[in-house]
Design a protein around this motif. Sequence first.
Motif, PDB file in Angstrom:
ATOM      1  N   GLU A  66       0.799  -1.220   0.000  1.00 49.46           N
ATOM      2  CA  GLU A  66       0.000   0.000   0.000  1.00 49.46           C
ATOM      3  C   GLU A  66       0.836   1.276   0.000  1.00 49.46           C
ATOM      4  O   GLU A  66       0.281   2.361  -0.184  1.00 49.46           O
ATOM      5  N   SER A  67       2.136   1.169   0.188  1.00 50.10           N
ATOM      6  CA  SER A  67       2.978   2.365   0.137  1.00 50.10           C
ATOM      7  C   SER A  67       3.236   2.819  -1.295  1.00 50.10           C
ATOM      8  O   SER A  67       3.639   3.960  -1.530  1.00 50.10           O
ATOM      9  N   VAL A  68       3.007   1.936  -2.266  1.00 47.00           N
ATOM     10  CA  VAL A  68       3.220   2.289  -3.673  1.00 47.00           C
ATOM     11  C   VAL A  68       1.988   3.028  -4.172  1.00 47.00           C
ATOM     12  O   VAL A  68       0.917   2.445  -4.345  1.00 47.00           O
ATOM     13  N   LEU A  69       2.151   4.321  -4.407  1.00 40.46           N
ATOM     14  CA  LEU A  69       1.048   5.155  -4.870  1.00 40.46           C
ATOM     15  C   LEU A  69       1.116   5.439  -6.365  1.00 40.46           C
ATOM     16  O   LEU A  69       0.104   5.801  -6.969  1.00 40.46           O
ATOM     17  N   ALA A  70       2.307   5.282  -6.952  1.00 36.59           N
ATOM     18  CA  ALA A  70       2.465   5.627  -8.372  1.00 36.59           C
ATOM     19  C   ALA A  70       3.404   4.647  -9.055  1.00 36.59           C
ATOM     20  O   ALA A  70       4.326   4.104  -8.435  1.00 36.59           O
TER      21      ALA A  70
END
Length: 297
Positions: free
Chosen positions: A119-123
């Motif tokens: 969930e830390s990957v936003l892009a």
Amino acid sequence: MRTNRQKIAIVTVDYKSYQDTVRLVRSVSHLRWDHPIRVVVVNNATDAESKAALDALAGGYGNMVVCHSPTNLGYFGGLNYGLPSALAVDPEWIIFCNADIIFIESDFVERLFQLSVDESVLALAPDVITRKERHQNPFFLKRPSRARWLIYDIYFSCYAVFRLMLLANDLTKFLVGGRGWKPSQLPDIPMDIYAPHGACFILNKRYFDIYPRLDDTLMLYGEEIILAETVRAVGGRILYVPGLKVLHNQSGNIARHLGRSSYHAFQVGREVHRYLTQRYFLQRGTPKDNAKAKYMG
């Protein structure tokens, strides 16, 4: 982490670039996916001809929405104008891109949903390939250092310096065959980077749970650092994914907007640099501190 949401949306901005948009939409129609792919085209040119042409194009592609802006909103402004239509289908990922992007592999979306990211990957930064086979991602591997930002300060210090460095840059591009990475310089597995190229980037819907929209303070340029800094501010990550490939035709929409004047380009670039410097790269406090502001790494 994979969720149950399997929908995807694509948002692009058309500014007098109808033929590019046709090629983009045609490439989307060849993508394999079990769910309809929502395509949102924001018309930044307000003439009646462009409106009619894009509406006719939408009639031939069942899941395309055209949003006609009453004014030219620029790149991020245009993307924001089409954002509600993209979010309406509740997608897990939203692809934002120039009109001159082409999806060259039919399994692009399948590969996207096969990714296992937390969930830390936003892009995500796809592999953006030019006609000269240069790779435009990673746009920035790391956040610009104090020394690199000093070079930008010099670059935009005055028009004469800008022109000299522009000529040097053009000469370098000619000698090395274009700007970007060679295939041999790139990893073959996903990796964390600072910033993706603005021509095509992919945001997870979680980004818009944090931010209601993209920061469109600037009409043109600077979008890579703005996006990188908004992700960085909330402890998020941007992942370069070499398995997601698109072609960038580099048709020059920005050049058409700015015209042929390099001085105009200098003025726009200097204002962008000033904004990014004040917003993200200077440590500010009281008015007294502001007079002695320092680079914030």
